[in-house]
Design a protein around this motif. Structure first.
Motif, PDB file in Angstrom:
ATOM      1  N   UNK A 164       0.828  -1.205   0.000  1.00 54.95           N
ATOM      2  CA  UNK A 164       0.000   0.000   0.000  1.00 54.95           C
ATOM      3  C   UNK A 164       0.864   1.257   0.000  1.00 54.95           C
ATOM      4  N   UNK A 165       0.318   2.309  -0.604  1.00 58.84           N
ATOM      5  CA  UNK A 165       0.905   3.638  -0.479  1.00 58.84           C
ATOM      6  C   UNK A 165      -0.223   4.656  -0.549  1.00 58.84           C
ATOM      7  N   UNK A 166       0.024   5.810   0.029  1.00 62.31           N
ATOM      8  CA  UNK A 166      -0.930   6.891  -0.147  1.00 62.31           C
ATOM      9  C   UNK A 166      -0.831   7.379  -1.588  1.00 62.31           C
ATOM     10  N   UNK A 167      -1.910   7.899  -2.108  1.00 61.06           N
ATOM     11  CA  UNK A 167      -1.835   8.490  -3.441  1.00 61.06           C
ATOM     12  C   UNK A 167      -1.108   9.827  -3.404  1.00 61.06           C
ATOM     13  N   UNK A 168      -1.028  10.415  -2.204  1.00 59.82           N
ATOM     14  CA  UNK A 168      -0.515  11.772  -2.072  1.00 59.82           C
ATOM     15  C   UNK A 168      -1.600  12.799  -2.291  1.00 59.82           C
TER      16      UNK A 168
END
Length: 298
Positions: A164-168
């Motif tokens: 997972x990662x934040x989209x920003x």
């Protein structure tokens, strides 16, 4: 006169270093360039051999913004590029950011970095699977986290490990390393899981693009697996009011999220996170992590 710097033997003219790009935080272009150079060791591997599309915002996120895929006019001859098939307009050439000098050149243009799920040697053959979880107000990234946990477990049931990662921006991205698979097949599989999520999670999510259906729900965008689509690259800055970054996160952070601010990371927080976690998306770069995508009828 613009200052000249030499990066890995390449002469670069860097412009307007004192220009404030993010008024909310007073962040200057020079600070943006510093972020890109000090993050290059983790950013460049995620860009390697992937044609880059740029969202340019030279006057900051409140100014003019424009998306470009073709090699920009004035690109130095030493910046690598590759031929990319475009279904409507025919073949084109896009930039490859393979080294620090090329990354600094791109950062001087003030850009978000977006890449497809395939590399230039195999256009339209994905080595990654992606889900873009986009909340419709009043839903937030908190609701995205609930959907992400369901997708993580569903993917694990098929032998696939999600990161997972934040989209920003407002939501989350889930990425999976897969064995080379035609993009049509990864898109079909992702759509199947998005539909399943809608059935399992009731009114929490939708897989349909109709904007009228999105308020209060998480839109699971499976279409970014299509060959012509791109996704914000891990560690790229975003053209948002503050200098937010598309940031790899742990599954514990996903599970523990109760407020959107918990998963909002600014560019000056990334070095500390890297020191603590390393590159949480490094497994996506390891060929041995790739797993086959189940057939669409699975």
């Amino acid at each position: 006169m613009s200052p000249i710097t030499v990066v890995e033997g390449r002469r670069l003219s860097l412009t307007n270093l004192d220009k404030v790009l993010y008024p909310e935080t007073g962040t200057t272009k020079g600070e943006v360039l510093h972020y890109c150079t000090t993050t290059a060791d983790v950013l460049l591997p995620h860009l390697h051999d992937r044609p880059v599309s740029f969202l340019r915002y030279p006057d900051g996120p409140d100014g003019q913004r424009f998306f470009t895929k073709n090699v920009p006019p004035g690109t130095p001859s030493w910046v690598k590029s590759c031929a990319v098939p475009h279904s409507r307009s025919g073949p084109a050439r896009q930039v490859l950011l393979q080294d620090l000098a090329s990354l600094v050149w791109a950062a001087n243009l003030v850009v978000e970095l977006h890449t497809p799920q395939w590399t230039c040697g195999a256009p339209g053959v994905a080595d990654r699977l992606v889900f873009d979880l986009d909340p419709g107000e009043p839903a937030t990234i908190v609701e995205c986290c609930a959907a992400a946990l369901w997708l993580r477990d569903r993917l694990a049931a098929d032998g696939l490990a999600a990161y997972a990662k934040t989209s920003g921006s407002k939501g989350l991205h889930l990425l999976v390393a897969v064995e080379p698979t035609p993009s049509d097949c990864t898109t079909a599989y992702a759509r199947t899981l998005a539909v399943e999520a809608g059935a399992a999670l009731g009114g929490l999510v939708t897989h349909k693009m109709t904007r009228a259906l999105r308020p209060g729900k998480v839109f699971i965008d499976f279409s970014q697996n299509a060959a012509a689509k791109t996704t914000a690259t891990a560690y790229t800055l975003r053209a948002r009011p503050a200098p937010t970054v598309s940031t790899p996160i742990t599954w514990d952070e996903v599970a523990d999220c109760t407020e959107p601010a918990q998963l909002t990371f600014l560019f000056d927080e990334i070095a500390g996170r890297r020191a603590h976690h390393g590159d949480l998306h490094a497994p996506l770069l390891a060929p041995e992590e790739a797993r086959p995508v189940p057939p669409p009828e699975f």
